[in-house]
Design an enzyme around this catalytic site. Structure first.
Site, PDB file in Angstrom:
ATOM      1  N   SER A 130       0.852  -1.185   0.000  1.00 28.72           N
ATOM      2  CA  SER A 130       0.000   0.000   0.000  1.00 28.72           C
ATOM      3  C   SER A 130       0.890   1.238   0.000  1.00 28.72           C
ATOM      4  CB  SER A 130      -0.928  -0.035   1.215  1.00 28.72           C
ATOM      5  OG  SER A 130      -1.910   0.970   1.119  1.00 28.72           O
ATOM      6  N   ASN A 131       0.352   2.393   0.331  1.00 29.76           N
ATOM      7  CA  ASN A 131       1.143   3.626   0.385  1.00 29.76           C
ATOM      8  C   ASN A 131       0.632   4.517   1.514  1.00 29.76           C
ATOM      9  OD1 ASN A 131      -0.973   5.510  -0.686  1.00 29.76           O
ATOM     10  ND2 ASN A 131      -0.836   4.089  -2.411  1.00 29.76           N
ATOM     11  N   ARG A 132       1.262   5.681   1.669  1.00 28.05           N
ATOM     12  CA  ARG A 132       0.991   6.513   2.848  1.00 28.05           C
ATOM     13  C   ARG A 132      -0.169   7.482   2.684  1.00 28.05           C
ATOM     14  NH1 ARG A 132       5.312   5.710   6.186  1.00 28.05           N
ATOM     15  NH2 ARG A 132       7.303   5.280   5.157  1.00 28.05           N
ATOM     16  N   ALA A 191      -4.604   7.633  -4.173  1.00 27.00           N
ATOM     17  CA  ALA A 191      -3.249   7.195  -4.522  1.00 27.00           C
ATOM     18  C   ALA A 191      -3.346   5.710  -4.850  1.00 27.00           C
ATOM     19  CB  ALA A 191      -2.307   7.436  -3.353  1.00 27.00           C
TER      20      ALA A 191
END
Ligand code: C5P
Length: 393
Positions: free
Chosen positions: A205-207, A271
């Site tokens: 995943s991402n932030r 995102a």
């Protein structure tokens, strides 16, 4: 800001009704005239006398009271806005069905004034498919939702269904009484990260926090748009008045976006993970003693922004974001052409943007570039919503 406005307050049966008198005081302090309808359930939690004293008006309870025989029509016409605070699960169900079984539901059917509801119920009731369907129906019909939020309940449990505080409900009523330039428009917003599974317990995943996308969804709803927010996993509360579709993967996000079409505009603030693991393992990958670390083969995810930009049901306005760390505007201009969208909001993420409270935006369109000052994400959202309203005016 509510000077001279006539607010019809419907108090239905939930323990959160104890907050309704405080809302009356706030509304009157803003200059509004308030008249209250108390349902049979509402009267279990707050008294006629309290509401009569604070509104300085008679309180209406009975559809069949002699002096109120055509009262429902008079009340429906009197209101500039109707606020259902609290709105119980039963009240939402009656509204969704168009039932006219008591004074409150009859007035709600008879009024042409805008309606805002502040739901309050147990989390299991809020999450029940019947309530979900009722909420979707009411949103599609233009009813505005103020909350609910998540938090402690009267019973010793916590979850979604807690009514907003009177100050927050006041803000929703003020928004309803303000200009609604996006009324009748349907806008799709994506927000948050996606999670791409490696195996049943691990993911990539991402932030992304979802703060900017959620703020945009809320700002568009405040201008009267019907908003479908397709969100990856975030801890942000659902913005008031927005239909939220929760997804995990990029492919689920694309499917939810396509299911939400047609829309007048799409704002892709999510995102989305560019890649997913090509073969999700059915069982947890095991760390065997002495074995090499696994190599993950990746596959390309669909590009949601590009797909919507060339879709047979393409929204009239498609807006993307470009998070860049250098040559921000040049890269955004290239992205605008590559993805086929109409606007790109470019931001420099070399600073503390992911998870932060502020954003510096360059709005890139085919006509040129607009540089916005560094602003709180809520202000970026309000500006973008105003620009979208102007584009549709
Ligand atoms: O290509 P890049 O990820 O930099 O583009 C960012 C923009 O494209 C954002 O608006 C993002 O929401 C959107 N996007 C998308 N689907 C992807 C990747 C990005 O919608 N798979």
């Amino acid at each position: 800001m509510l000077a001279g406005k006539r607010i019809l307050l419907i108090v239905s049966g939930s323990v959160a009704a104890f907050k309704a008198p405080a809302l009356v005081r706030l509304l009157r302090a803003e200059g509004a005239a308030v008249m209250a309808i108390l349902t049979a359930g509402g009267a279990r939690f707050v008294t006629r006398e309290t509401l009569a004293a604070l509104t300085a008006q008679p309180v209406h309870q009975d559809l069949w009271a002699a002096e109120e025989s055509i009262g429902h029509i008079k009340l429906a016409r009197w209101a500039d806005a109707v606020a259902v605070v609290p709105a119980s699960a039963s009240m939402l169900a009656r509204m969704a069905q168009g039932l006219a079984t008591d004074l409150a539901s009859t007035v709600l059917l008879a009024t042409r004034a805008p309606v805002v509801v502040a739901p309050a119920m147990n989390p299991a009731m809020w999450e029940h498919p019947a309530t979900r369907a009722n909420v979707a129906k009411l949103l599609a019909r233009g009813v505005r939702f103020a909350g609910p939020t998540s938090g402690p309940m009267a019973e010793p449990e916590s979850g979604p269904g807690r009514m907003l505080e009177p100050e927050e409900i006041l803000a929703a009523i003020q928004a309803l009484s303000g200009p609604q330039p996006l009324a009748g428009r349907h806008i799709l917003v994506t927000s948050g990260p996606t999670q791409e599974p490696i195996d049943p317990v691990r993911y990539i995943s991402n932030r992304s926090s979802g703060k900017q996308g959620h703020a945009i969804a809320g700002a568009l709803a405040a201008l009267g748009a019907r908003v479908t927010l397709v969100s990856g996993p975030v801890i942000q509360p659902d913005p008031p008045g927005v239909e939220v579709v929760k997804v995990e993967t990029a492919r689920q996000m694309l499917a939810a976006c396509e299911a939400a079409l047609p829309a007048d505009a799409a704002i892709c603030a999510a995102a989305v993970a560019d890649w997913r693991v090509a073969q999700e393992a059915g069982q947890k990958l095991k760390k065997e003693p002495g074995a090499e670390a696994p190599t993950l083969a990746m596959a390309l995810n669909p590009d949601i922004l590009a797909t919507l930009s060339t879709h047979a049901q393409r929204p009239a306005l498609v807006v993307g974001f470009a998070a860049e760390t250098e040559k921000v505007v040049a890269h955004a201009q290239a992205k605008l052409a590559r993805k086929g969208c109409d606007w790109i909001l470019a931001n420099d993420v070399s600073a503390d943007v992911f998870g932060g409270e502020e954003n510096t935006i360059h709005l890139v369109t085919r006509q040129g570039v607009e540089d916005w000052p560094r602003l709180p994400k809520s202000e970026v959202a309000a500006r973008l919503a105003a620009r979208i309203a102007k584009a549709f005016s």
